[in-house]
Motif scaffolding. Structure first.
Motif, PDB file in Angstrom:
ATOM      1  N   GLY A  81       0.701  -1.177   0.148  1.00 31.87           N
ATOM      2  CA  GLY A  81      -0.058   0.043  -0.106  1.00 31.87           C
ATOM      3  C   GLY A  81       0.803   1.161   0.068  1.00 31.87           C
ATOM      4  N   TYR A  82       0.273   2.375   0.297  1.00 34.44           N
ATOM      5  CA  TYR A  82       0.963   3.691   0.104  1.00 34.44           C
ATOM      6  C   TYR A  82       0.991   4.416   1.484  1.00 34.44           C
ATOM      7  CZ  TYR A  82       0.880   3.257  -4.889  1.00 34.44           C
ATOM      8  OH  TYR A  82       0.932   2.668  -6.335  1.00 34.44           O
ATOM      9  N   LEU A  83       2.041   5.264   1.729  1.00 33.42           N
ATOM     10  CA  LEU A  83       2.364   5.960   2.974  1.00 33.42           C
ATOM     11  C   LEU A  83       1.973   7.439   2.710  1.00 33.42           C
ATOM     12  CD1 LEU A  83       3.031   5.719   5.786  1.00 33.42           C
ATOM     13  CD2 LEU A  83       5.441   6.352   5.030  1.00 33.42           C
ATOM     14  N   LEU A  84       0.901   7.968   3.500  1.00 37.90           N
ATOM     15  CA  LEU A  84       0.475   9.283   3.095  1.00 37.90           C
ATOM     16  C   LEU A  84       0.918  10.352   4.132  1.00 37.90           C
ATOM     17  CD1 LEU A  84      -3.345   8.557   2.309  1.00 37.90           C
ATOM     18  CD2 LEU A  84      -1.499   8.661   0.668  1.00 37.90           C
ATOM     19  N   SER A  85       0.833  11.600   3.713  1.00 36.19           N
ATOM     20  CA  SER A  85       1.194  12.625   4.874  1.00 36.19           C
ATOM     21  C   SER A  85       0.127  13.825   4.734  1.00 36.19           C
ATOM     22  CB  SER A  85       2.720  13.143   4.398  1.00 36.19           C
ATOM     23  OG  SER A  85       2.948  14.354   5.230  1.00 36.19           O
ATOM     24  N   TYR A  86      -0.334  14.123   5.741  1.00 33.37           N
ATOM     25  CA  TYR A  86      -1.297  15.469   5.754  1.00 33.37           C
ATOM     26  C   TYR A  86      -0.422  16.582   6.102  1.00 33.37           C
ATOM     27  CZ  TYR A  86      -4.793  18.696   7.165  1.00 33.37           C
ATOM     28  OH  TYR A  86      -5.634  19.602   7.333  1.00 33.37           O
ATOM     29  N   GLN A  87       0.527  16.609   6.996  1.00 38.12           N
ATOM     30  CA  GLN A  87       1.268  17.736   7.256  1.00 38.12           C
ATOM     31  C   GLN A  87       2.026  18.374   6.145  1.00 38.12           C
ATOM     32  OE1 GLN A  87       0.919  19.156   9.976  1.00 38.12           O
ATOM     33  NE2 GLN A  87       0.544  17.785  11.772  1.00 38.12           N
ATOM     34  N   LYS A  88       2.634  17.388   5.435  1.00 33.66           N
ATOM     35  CA  LYS A  88       3.567  18.110   4.174  1.00 33.66           C
ATOM     36  C   LYS A  88       2.677  18.815   3.153  1.00 33.66           C
ATOM     37  CE  LYS A  88       7.280  14.912   4.435  1.00 33.66           C
ATOM     38  NZ  LYS A  88       8.301  15.983   4.760  1.00 33.66           N
ATOM     39  N   ILE A  89       1.304  18.390   2.823  1.00 33.34           N
ATOM     40  CA  ILE A  89       0.635  19.060   1.910  1.00 33.34           C
ATOM     41  C   ILE A  89       0.002  20.230   2.451  1.00 33.34           C
ATOM     42  CG2 ILE A  89      -1.682  17.965   2.478  1.00 33.34           C
ATOM     43  CD1 ILE A  89      -2.356  17.869  -0.556  1.00 33.34           C
ATOM     44  N   ARG A  90      -0.161  20.259   3.863  1.00 30.89           N
ATOM     45  CA  ARG A  90      -0.516  21.313   4.601  1.00 30.89           C
ATOM     46  C   ARG A  90       0.525  22.531   4.616  1.00 30.89           C
ATOM     47  NH1 ARG A  90      -2.380  21.897  10.845  1.00 30.89           N
ATOM     48  NH2 ARG A  90      -2.796  24.133  10.966  1.00 30.89           N
ATOM     49  N   GLU A  91       1.685  22.000   4.709  1.00 23.86           N
ATOM     50  CA  GLU A  91       3.210  22.973   4.882  1.00 23.86           C
ATOM     51  C   GLU A  91       3.164  23.672   3.450  1.00 23.86           C
ATOM     52  OE1 GLU A  91       7.759  22.898   5.621  1.00 23.86           O
ATOM     53  OE2 GLU A  91       6.424  20.977   6.048  1.00 23.86           O
ATOM     54  N   LYS A  92       2.906  22.780   2.432  1.00 22.69           N
ATOM     55  CA  LYS A  92       2.932  23.421   1.096  1.00 22.69           C
ATOM     56  C   LYS A  92       2.098  24.559   0.842  1.00 22.69           C
ATOM     57  CE  LYS A  92       2.768  21.907  -3.985  1.00 22.69           C
ATOM     58  NZ  LYS A  92       2.672  20.753  -4.604  1.00 22.69           N
ATOM     59  N   LYS A  93       0.921  24.048   1.335  1.00 21.73           N
ATOM     60  CA  LYS A  93      -0.308  25.370   1.204  1.00 21.73           C
ATOM     61  C   LYS A  93      -0.012  26.503   1.991  1.00 21.73           C
ATOM     62  CE  LYS A  93      -4.062  22.214  -0.306  1.00 21.73           C
ATOM     63  NZ  LYS A  93      -5.411  21.658   0.345  1.00 21.73           N
ATOM     64  N   VAL A  94       0.260  26.295   3.064  1.00 21.57           N
ATOM     65  CA  VAL A  94       0.620  27.371   4.122  1.00 21.57           C
ATOM     66  C   VAL A  94       1.782  28.260   3.543  1.00 21.57           C
ATOM     67  CG1 VAL A  94       1.394  28.053   6.289  1.00 21.57           C
ATOM     68  CG2 VAL A  94      -0.384  26.345   6.073  1.00 21.57           C
ATOM     69  N   LYS A  95       2.719  27.661   3.062  1.00 24.38           N
ATOM     70  CA  LYS A  95       4.083  28.429   2.383  1.00 24.38           C
ATOM     71  C   LYS A  95       3.655  29.230   1.378  1.00 24.38           C
ATOM     72  CE  LYS A  95       7.964  25.502   4.401  1.00 24.38           C
ATOM     73  NZ  LYS A  95       8.989  24.884   4.053  1.00 24.38           N
ATOM     74  N   GLU A  96       2.754  28.607   0.323  1.00 21.83           N
ATOM     75  CA  GLU A  96       2.211  29.281  -0.763  1.00 21.83           C
ATOM     76  C   GLU A  96       1.360  30.458  -0.191  1.00 21.83           C
ATOM     77  OE1 GLU A  96      -0.153  26.349  -2.774  1.00 21.83           O
ATOM     78  OE2 GLU A  96       1.612  25.621  -3.436  1.00 21.83           O
ATOM     79  N   LYS A  97       0.842  30.447   0.855  1.00 23.18           N
ATOM     80  CA  LYS A  97      -0.246  31.535   1.200  1.00 23.18           C
ATOM     81  C   LYS A  97       0.791  32.604   1.970  1.00 23.18           C
ATOM     82  CE  LYS A  97      -3.555  32.886   4.697  1.00 23.18           C
ATOM     83  NZ  LYS A  97      -4.558  32.328   5.914  1.00 23.18           N
TER      84      LYS A  97
END
Length: 563
Positions: A81-97
């Motif tokens: 299966g796959y390993l996911l991350s919620y924090q990294k996608i959140r960090e990416k969106k926050v950095k864009e903001k």
């Protein structure tokens, strides 16, 4: 195709579908376990997400079972299966903001986490770590210690943002907001009306805060057109008020404002409503030593000077009036442009002098109380508001040496009215005229040449003063006292004082009798000469009766013998 056929086809399709690492996928939380969250991303197996990635600061979950979200694929799970991350996608969106906010100069939300060298570590937008220098943490404020800001949340501007550094400034944002607010306040000052908050009570008024960027002074006299007894109950700290600008000095940022200037001036139209000489009613709203203030209508007050409160000038205003008393008065003067009105209470009452003139005539006897003992007479109050004067010459037919030894304030006296002048408020009195003038009796029964006896009262520069009757004094000049004083060179006053003392009795012949000027002069020498002549005549007659002749030498010898 039957339903079970479609389901089988979808199952085969999911079994062979692949997703790439780094790809953002949508998924639904199926189950939250102790270590992992099972997420259905549309594949045959469920993807795994570490539980810590969806926990917030308080330990709660940011997702619940059945809730959907976006996740970043970061690799394969150990058991497939796959390993996911919620924090990294959140960090990416926050950095864009954050990047967008940095480029546009928009504020971001920060939370101060801890102290480090030179400043604080912060979380920007609740997620991305950053740095807040001490110099950029404060603006126009004081803190007891740097630790006081830990855990606080603020808005700040991003001043540096790259792959390695994220630096924020709270000061820069506050300065910018301060300048914007200040410009708004300055623009409103030009318009003339401001809205502010009562900040502090100071001497003579209040400080009003305008959006935290400027403070103005509101004097107590500018609170209202109406009388305010306690300004601190009229306004309280924190009250929101609207005021009018009275003056502003931009260089010193000194602002003076007024509350009452926004209200209608009650003195407008006063000249049309009131005139001098008009009778009005008013309420006593202030009592002072110099007078009292009457409120004629709300916001319109007049002063009753102390001299116009009552006819008795010795009474103080507070002895006649009380706060809240309703009284009638007459307008003596009105100046609306100066907001001044002078009133009188006593003008509506008959003057004590008017009553006195109607009831008392010249020659009447009045009783009074001594108000003051002066060097030249007595000031006597015969009625409330009516005072008369007794000159020292009218106190007694006899000479009075020291008034203050014989009279004192408060002492009652009876006196005769000699003169009444109501226009000048002048009243002349006399005590001595209550008894007959001793000079009238004396002149009626005496003439020049008569011999009288008197008691020495005192010595003056020209002779000796003797009292011949009560109220009648006469002068015996030195040259008329004795033969030895007839020469040009008189003996020293000490020698005269040794020979003639107060209380001694002397006889003299009246040589001057002037009742108009009350002058009486006596001569001891003329009295002695007459006495001697009488004795010589008697001596001569005695010889003649005996038939014996008398020679001139014998008479002279007899005279010298008697001398």
């Amino acid at each position: 195709m039957t339903d079970w056929g479609k389901e089988f086809e979808e199952y085969l399709s999911k079994s062979f579908q692949e997703i790439a690492v780094g790809e953002v996928v949508k998924g639904r939380v199926v189950k939250i376990g102790k270590e992992y969250v099972f997420v259905d991303v549309g594949l045959k197996g469920e993807a795994l997400l570490p539980v810590d990635e969806i926990k917030d600061e308080k330990g709660g979950f940011q997702f619940s079972e059945g809730e959907e979200g976006e996740f970043l694929v970061i690799g394969r799970a150990p058991l497939g299966g796959y390993l996911l991350s919620y924090q990294k996608i959140r960090e990416k969106k926050v950095k864009e903001k954050i990047k967008d906010s940095f480029e546009k100069g928009l504020p971001v939300q920060i939370k101060i986490v801890s102290l480090i060298k030179g400043g604080y570590t912060v979380k920007v937008e609740g997620f991305v770590p950053g740095f807040l220098p001490f110099s950029q943490a404060y603006f126009r404020e004081r803190l007891d210690s740097p630790e006081a800001l830990i855990g606080k949340e603020f808005e700040a501007l991003v001043v540096k943002f790259d792959k390695e550094n994220l630096v924020v400034s709270r000061r820069a944002l506050l300065e910018r907001e301060y300048e914007l607010k200040k410009k708004e306040v300055l623009d409103k000052i030009k318009e003339g009306v401001l809205e502010g908050e009562v900040f502090k009570r100071v001497e003579g008024g209040f400080l009003i805060d305008f959006d935290g960027v400027l403070k103005g002074f509101l004097p107590d006299k500018e609170l209202s057109w109406f009388r305010i007894t306690d300004p601190e109950t009229f306004l309280k700290i924190g009250d929101k008020i609207k005021v009018k600008v009275l003056s502003f000095d931009p260089s010193k940022e000194r602002l003076k404002v007024s509350l009452k200037a926004l209200e209608t001036d009650p003195w407008e139209g006063v000249a049309n409503r009131y005139q001098e000489g008009q009778q009005v009613k008013g309420k006593v709203v202030g009592i002072f030593d110099f007078g009292a203030f009457l409120e004629i209508e709300p916001g319109v007050e007049g002063l009753v000077p102390r001299s116009e409160i009552g006819w008795n000038k010795n009474l103080k205003p507070k002895e006649l009036l009380g706060l809240g008393d309703l009284v009638e008065a007459v307008i003596l003067e009105i100046r609306p442009s100066e907001r001044k009105m002078v009133l009188s209470l006593r003008r509506l009452e008959p003057s004590p002098w008017e009553k006195f003139v109607k009831e008392v005539e010249v020659g009447a006897v009045v009783k009074g109380k001594i108000k003051q003992v002066l060097n030249h007479g007595l000031l006597v109050e015969v009625r409330e508001g009516v005072e008369g004067f007794i000159h020292v010459s009218n106190l007694s037919w006899e000479r009075i040496e020291n008034l203050k030894e014989k009279f004192s304030p408060g002492q009652e006296v009876m006196a005769k009215v000699l003169e009444i002048n109501p226009e000048k408020r002048k009243l002349s009195l006399s005590v001595k005229h209550l008894t007959p003038d001793p000079w009238e009796n004396f002149v009626a029964s005496h003439k020049i040449g008569d011999v009288v006896e008197g008691v020495i009262k005192r010595m003056v520069s020209t002779g000796v003063i003797v009292e011949v009757f009560q109220g009648i004094e006469g002068l015996i000049p030195f040259k008329e006292l004795s033969e030895e004083f007839k020469g040009r060179h008189l003996p020293k006053s000490e020698k005269i004082a040794e020979k003639y003392k107060p209380g001694d009795r002397l006889k003299g012949k009246i040589v001057v009798l002037d009742p108009e000027n009350r002058k009486l002069h006596l001569s001891c020498l003329k009295y002695l000469e007459e006495l001697e002549n009488q004795e010589l005549e008697a001596y001569k007659e005695s010889f003649q009766r005996e038939g014996i002749g008398v020679r001139l030498g014998d008479l002279l010898a007899q005279k010298l013998k008697r001398a």
